[in-house]
Structures are given as structure tokens and as C-alpha cells.
Motif scaffolding. Structure first.
Motif, PDB file in Angstrom:
ATOM      1  N   ALA A 178       0.710  -0.994  -0.119  1.00 45.34           N
ATOM      2  CA  ALA A 178       0.045   0.081   0.008  1.00 45.34           C
ATOM      3  C   ALA A 178       0.884   1.321   0.048  1.00 45.34           C
ATOM      4  N   ALA A 179       1.716   1.135   0.819  1.00 43.33           N
ATOM      5  CA  ALA A 179       2.815   2.353   0.787  1.00 43.33           C
ATOM      6  C   ALA A 179       3.633   2.479  -0.713  1.00 43.33           C
ATOM      7  N   GLU A 180       3.775   1.246  -1.124  1.00 43.57           N
ATOM      8  CA  GLU A 180       4.539   1.560  -2.448  1.00 43.57           C
ATOM      9  C   GLU A 180       3.490   2.153  -3.482  1.00 43.57           C
ATOM     10  N   ARG A 181       2.504   1.746  -3.519  1.00 46.65           N
ATOM     11  CA  ARG A 181       1.474   2.113  -4.725  1.00 46.65           C
ATOM     12  C   ARG A 181       0.969   3.631  -4.229  1.00 46.65           C
ATOM     13  N   PHE A 182       0.530   3.664  -2.852  1.00 46.98           N
ATOM     14  CA  PHE A 182      -0.237   5.104  -2.846  1.00 46.98           C
ATOM     15  C   PHE A 182       0.406   5.739  -1.746  1.00 46.98           C
ATOM     16  N   GLY A 183       1.679   5.653  -1.114  1.00 43.92           N
ATOM     17  CA  GLY A 183       2.167   6.199  -0.016  1.00 43.92           C
ATOM     18  C   GLY A 183       2.328   7.758  -0.274  1.00 43.92           C
ATOM     19  N   GLN A 184       2.250   8.120  -1.525  1.00 43.06           N
ATOM     20  CA  GLN A 184       2.450   9.431  -1.573  1.00 43.06           C
ATOM     21  C   GLN A 184       1.311  10.283  -1.611  1.00 43.06           C
ATOM     22  N   PHE A 185       0.122   9.696  -1.470  1.00 38.79           N
ATOM     23  CA  PHE A 185      -0.963  10.356  -0.838  1.00 38.79           C
ATOM     24  C   PHE A 185      -0.904  10.604   0.798  1.00 38.79           C
ATOM     25  N   ARG A 186      -1.364  11.832   1.110  1.00 38.88           N
ATOM     26  CA  ARG A 186      -1.182  12.170   2.375  1.00 38.88           C
ATOM     27  C   ARG A 186      -2.083  11.178   3.222  1.00 38.88           C
TER      28      ARG A 186
END
Length: 394
Positions: A178-186
Motif C-alpha cells: 500500500a505504501a509502495e502504490r499510494f504512499g505519496q497520498f497524504r
């Protein structure tokens, strides 16, 4: 009314005590519309639940209910699903039939029926229907295998709801994915950080991505040295390039050629143009809009970078971009203008961070399926293969 997908508890069904009569049958024959069938179905379910039917009558009633669940009218099938989602008359084969139906029918069964087999849920997740996935993410309990499948195939909205669901079992490997795919979203990063099953290695990865208050909480809860936390955060900021389109590095002429080629191939979709805009590939965005609108790139650029909404609205209308997508296109355009990225005053990576944060904050909770799919496109696509897009050259 059916509950919103994010609701926690299943609503009680209306208590209908009216019994079936011969007049109901007559009305069904005289007025065979959806409303008549829904009313008859509700009364039928009530009698089945009361247990007043004989064995033969119960069997016949179940056959009639199956017929309603297979009705040609989606409205009738959806009414069946909402009527029996928490009823003892719901059978395993009927539940499977309903969850394999369209999302409007499947959602109450997927979200509220706790005994659905894990394999069935995994098969539904694999359909990649965002509404069905969102319903599964909000179940009272979600197995580790289903959580992993949702994180692997779901969009940002689904994954955020899953991570905030304390009834969902989420293994460390799934949190890492999840962090790899979407971690850039706060919002996603903060949801990962708040999970009770987060590991120290993921904590160190998330410190660079979460909000300041959550970062301080992580440092306190997990005993991270302040100096280490500072280095992790700094490294994360330096590496916070979003996984959008890879830098195309095209000249204006190449961008126009790629746009025309995509147009001829039927691949110049609103999603491709939105990804180009959000990635900062403005030449490709403008050239693509021009190709779809059948105007010159110069005219398209004037409309695209008009600071008012009218210019972009006219351009999108001419390019036959669905009206539902005007708001996210406008939000991305405004970030490009406000950050001076259009005029070269903002770096590409910084622009990508700004536009993704803006879009997620404004539209992550939208009920518009097309907007939801746009977010999926820009958040989880590996980028365009320019060599595959360019026509063969002699």
C-alpha cells in the motif's frame, strides 16, 4: 434509501407485515411493472421469514424469489438484494448470483453478508469494479487475503477505506505494498501510519510521507531517534517523485506527432490526456486536446491556459471530454498556473506533488465513477512507452 458505501452498520429493513393476497396476484398480472413486482417481493419475503408457510409453499416461494433476483429490471434485482441482505431467507446460491450482478445490486450483499466465502470475495475483487471493491473494503471483517487483493488491484479510495477499517486484517507485506502504490497520498500515508499492525520498517518508510503531527506520533510510539527521523523525512522529500508518466522529454513536434498517432489508433483517451497534464507533459496534453478538438495546437494552448474556467470548458467540450471530468481537469490546470509550472517557474517533481495532493484532497471521496477512475490512472500507472506510441520511422 440504501446506505452510502462508507456506512458501518447495515440499515434495518422496513418491517412489512402486510400479507400476500389474491389482489396482489391480480395487481401483478394487471400491472406487471417494476414497482408492482417489488411490492409483491417484499410481502413474499415477510411471509417466508414468519415461518407460516408449509414446506411446499416455502419451496415455491423460494423459487419465486429466485425469479425476482433474476428479473430483467435492475431496479427489481436491487430491491431484492436490499430486502434480503440481512434475512435468513438468503441462500448461498442466491447470494452468489447477486454479488456477480452489477454493483447497484451486489453492494448490499458484499458489504453486509458476513458469511460470504473468501474465494467468492477474491473473485469479485478481481473484477476490478471500484464500487464492489469499496463495499468489500467496508465489511465488518476482511481477511488478510482479501485485503492484499484489494491493495493490489483497488484504487486510492478503496485502499484508504480498507486501511481505516479496523476489522480488516492487513499483513505487513500488504501495508508495504500500500505504501509502495499510494504512499505519496497524504491520506493513505496517514492511514497506514495509524494501523495497529504497522512494523518498524514500514514506520521508517512512512515518516517521510505522513503529516507532521502523525510523524511526531510515530516517533514517540516507536522510539525513533529524532536525528534518524529527520534524515528519513529529508530523504523522502528528495525522493517524492510520483509514479505518473515517465518524463517524455519530447519536442513540441514530437508531442504533436504522438498525439496524432494516438488519435488515429483510438487511444487518445481522456485518461491519457489527464495523466499527461498531471505528469507535467504539457506539450503532449495540449497537442492531444488539439487533436481531439480538431483545432491547431496554438489555439488549444490559448484555451488550455486561460486563467478562467470558460477557456478550458470550451476546449474540453470541443474535445468531447465528459463534463463530469471538468472539475479534476480544472483543478490540475489551476495548479499548473498557480505554481508557475506553465511558465517554467516550478520544477516538474514539485508540480507532480502539488497536483496529486490537490486532486486527492478534493476528489478522493467523490461518487463520480469517472473521476474515481482518473485518480486510479494517475496514481497507479507505470507510464507511457514512447517507443510503442511512436509510429515506425523509415
Amino acid at each position: 434509501m440504501p446506505p452510502a458505501p462508507g456506512d458501518v452498520e447495515a440499515p434495518p429493513r422496513p418491517i412489512i407485515r402486510a400479507r400476500l393476497t389474491s389482489s396482489d396476484v391480480d395487481r401483478l398480472l394487471r400491472q406487471p411493472g417494476a414497482e408492482s413486482r417489488i411490492g409483491t417481493m417484499a410481502k413474499l419475503v415477510t411471509e417466508m421469514e414468519e415461518g407460516s408457510l408449509t414446506t411446499t409453499e416455502q419451496r415455491l416461494a423460494l423459487e419465486v424469489l429466485h425469479a425476482f433476483a433474476s428479473d430483467a429490471e435492475m431496479e427489481v434485482r436491487a430491491a431484492v438484494a436490499w430486502q434480503i441482505h440481512n434475512s435468513p431467507v438468503l441462500t448461498a446460491d442466491m447470494a452468489e448470483r447477486l454479488v456477480r450482478d452489477v454493483a447497484q445490486v451486489a453492494v448490499p450483499i458484499l458489504k453486509y453478508v458476513e458469511w460470504l466465502p473468501e474465494q467468492l470475495l477474491l473473485e469479485v475483487v478481481a473484477e476490478r469494479d471500484s464500487q464492489k471493491q469499496l463495499a468489500i473494503a467496508g465489511r465488518r471483517t476482511v481477511s488478510a487475503a482479501v485485503s492484499a487483493a484489494l491493495v493490489e488491484t483497488g484504487n486510492v479510495v478503496t485502499v484508504m477505506h480498507l486501511l481505516r477499517n479496523r476489522g480488516a486484517a492487513v499483513k505487513a507485506a500488504t501495508l508495504g505494498r500500500a505504501a509502495e502504490r499510494f504512499g505519496q497520498f497524504r491520506n493513505i500515508a496517514d492511514s497506514i501510519a495509524a494501523r495497529p499492525d504497522i512494523t518498524l520498517s514500514i514506520v521508517e518508510r512512512m515518516i517521510a510521507l505522513v503529516s507532521e503531527d502523525v510523524r511526531e506520533q510515530l516517533i514517540r510510539d516507536h522510539g525513533i531517534e529524532p536525528a534518524l527521523a529527520q534524515r528519513l523525512a529529508q530523504g523522502g522529500r528528495e525522493a517524492a517523485t510520483l509514479r505518473l508518466l515517465q518524463p517524455l522529454l519530447l519536442s513540441r513536434q514530437d508531442a504533436e506527432m504522438v498525439a496524432k498517432h494516438l488519435r488515429r489508433q483510438g487511444r487518445l483517451t481522456p485518461q491519457v490526456l489527464f495523466r499527461a497534464l498531471c505528469a507535467g507533459d504539457l506539450e503532449l496534453f495540449v497537442a492531444g486536446m488539439a487533436a481531439r478538438a480538431n483545432i491547431t495546437p496554438q489555439a488549444a494552448a490559448i484555451l488550455a491556459w486561460d486563467d478562467g474556467i470558460l477557456g478550458l470548458h470550451c476546449l474540453m467540450d470541443a474535445a468531447t471530454i465528459p463534463p463530469a471530468l471538468l472539475s479534476p481537469f480544472r483543478a490540475a490546470q489551476q495548479v499548473a498556473l498557480d505554481s508557475d509550472y506553465v511558465s517554467g517557474g516550478c520544477g516538474r517533481e514539485r508540480f507532480q506533488v502539488l497536483v496529486l495532493e490537490t486532486l486527492f484532497d478534493r476528489f478522493a471521496g467523490t461518487a463520480e465513477r469517472e473521476v474515481d477512475e482518473l485518480l486510479m490512472q494517475i496514481a497507479d500507472q507505470p507510464g507511457l512507452d514512447i517507443n510503442a506510441l511512436l509510429p515506425m520511422r523509415a
